[in-house]
Scaffold this motif. Structure first.
Motif: not given
Length: 64
Positions: A11-12, A45, A53, A15, A36, A39-40
């Motif tokens: 899910s990360v 994500g 996000i 991106w 990233l 985002i995590w």
């Protein structure tokens, strides 16, 4: 910045390409893993639950 993310979820990592495009466009290449990571931590994500996000716009999560 150096280093890689350790076992990030799909899910990360999904991106990664978009983040790479945006870092290039904004002349901040090399910060992809830092972004990233944000985002995590912020949303995992999950764009369905968190449309922003990176949680950069103060939008709150929808409750159904």
């Amino acid at each position: 910045m150096r280093g890689e993310l350790i076992n990030p979820p799909a899910s990360v990592t999904k991106w990664r390409e978009k983040v790479a495009e945006e870092t290039k466009k904004n002349d901040i290449e090399g910060y992809e893993n830092a972004i990233l990571s944000i985002i995590w931590v912020e949303t995992g994500g999950n764009e369905r639950e968190f449309p922003d996000i990176m949680q950069a716009s103060r939008i709150t999560r929808k409750t159904a």
